[in-house]
Design a protein around this motif. Sequence first.
Motif, PDB file in Angstrom:
ATOM      1  N   GLY A   1       0.479  -1.225  -0.150  1.00 55.92           N
ATOM      2  CA  GLY A   1      -0.027  -0.095   0.285  1.00 55.92           C
ATOM      3  C   GLY A   1       0.330   1.111   0.069  1.00 55.92           C
ATOM      4  N   GLY A   2       2.257   0.899  -0.138  1.00 60.73           N
ATOM      5  CA  GLY A   2       3.137   2.452  -0.260  1.00 60.73           C
ATOM      6  C   GLY A   2       3.838   2.176   0.808  1.00 60.73           C
ATOM      7  N   TYR A   3       3.580   1.574   2.079  1.00 61.77           N
ATOM      8  CA  TYR A   3       4.078   1.826   3.199  1.00 61.77           C
ATOM      9  C   TYR A   3       5.429   1.248   3.341  1.00 61.77           C
ATOM     10  CZ  TYR A   3      -0.200   4.408   4.918  1.00 61.77           C
ATOM     11  OH  TYR A   3      -1.282   5.530   4.206  1.00 61.77           O
ATOM     12  N   TRP A   4       5.963   2.100   4.299  1.00 61.58           N
ATOM     13  CA  TRP A   4       7.843   1.253   4.524  1.00 61.58           C
ATOM     14  C   TRP A   4       8.696   1.602   5.684  1.00 61.58           C
ATOM     15  CZ3 TRP A   4      11.003   3.056  -0.519  1.00 61.58           C
ATOM     16  CH2 TRP A   4      10.837   3.019  -1.188  1.00 61.58           C
ATOM     17  N   SER A   5       8.719   0.196   5.777  1.00 60.39           N
ATOM     18  CA  SER A   5      10.161   0.604   7.382  1.00 60.39           C
ATOM     19  C   SER A   5      11.422   1.063   7.204  1.00 60.39           C
ATOM     20  CB  SER A   5       9.084  -0.374   8.738  1.00 60.39           C
ATOM     21  OG  SER A   5       9.782  -1.882   7.925  1.00 60.39           O
ATOM     22  N   VAL A   6      11.912   1.642   8.173  1.00 68.31           N
ATOM     23  CA  VAL A   6      13.219   1.171   8.200  1.00 68.31           C
ATOM     24  C   VAL A   6      13.495   1.301   9.862  1.00 68.31           C
ATOM     25  CG1 VAL A   6      15.910   2.591   7.464  1.00 68.31           C
ATOM     26  CG2 VAL A   6      13.293   2.902   5.675  1.00 68.31           C
TER      27      VAL A   6
END
Length: 239
Positions: A152-157
């Motif tokens: 859905g376009g959501y990333w984590s780093v």
Amino acid sequence: MGISRPTPSAPRSRRRGAATALAAAATAVAALAALAAPSATAAPSAPSGPAAPSAVAGCVDWPTSKFLQTPLTYKANGGAGYAMQNGSHYGEGYHVGCNGTGSMNQYYALDLGMRQGDEVLAPGGPGTVLYAGWAPAGWETCGQYIVVDHGGGYWSVVCHLSQIRVSKGQRITDATVIGLVGGTGGFAPHLHFSLMYNAKLTAAGGVYGGQSAQPRHLFHLGCGGGYYEYINRGQQVCY
């Protein structure tokens, strides 16, 4: 910071049912500012329902309907099972940028006081690893870092890792230990994590653009279980 298989813990789905029993493992925590481990004698207090931080133009919220978890395990800080939000908070240090087109937007990044070698989970849970390794030129202060696409376009780093336990293209679950806490990039050991929406990745693996996303409705098992709607400065964060 900023901007930052050993045996994994039991699957998140199974651990949910054991939340009450596992919560008993939560004791003391290290303040990142002091860079010292907690004594294992102080019992954690129950979450107090932190207030909503001020809204910032250009940033977004992580959808409360989308899975999000605290990225630590019951082993954190020598078995304490929780950490304190220490170091930079929203808008401080490298934690800046809501929607810059050519920068890594880190306004809502968080630092958690954790020990070298503590296990790290992906905040957004299941997803696909987009990058795992040393940050490229221009992103060096991240040290060893991992970028995960949660859909859905959501990333984590997660940044500054001492070890990486996943590889590019790997599908992970909410219980996958993706790496171990460290201080790579020139920092004392701690866990730096951030969330982004519609960001991009350079060919070399640098994150830029999109919008910084505020952590919302973080699921946790420790300290009685439940959700943190917001994370405020100095807050206790359970696994």
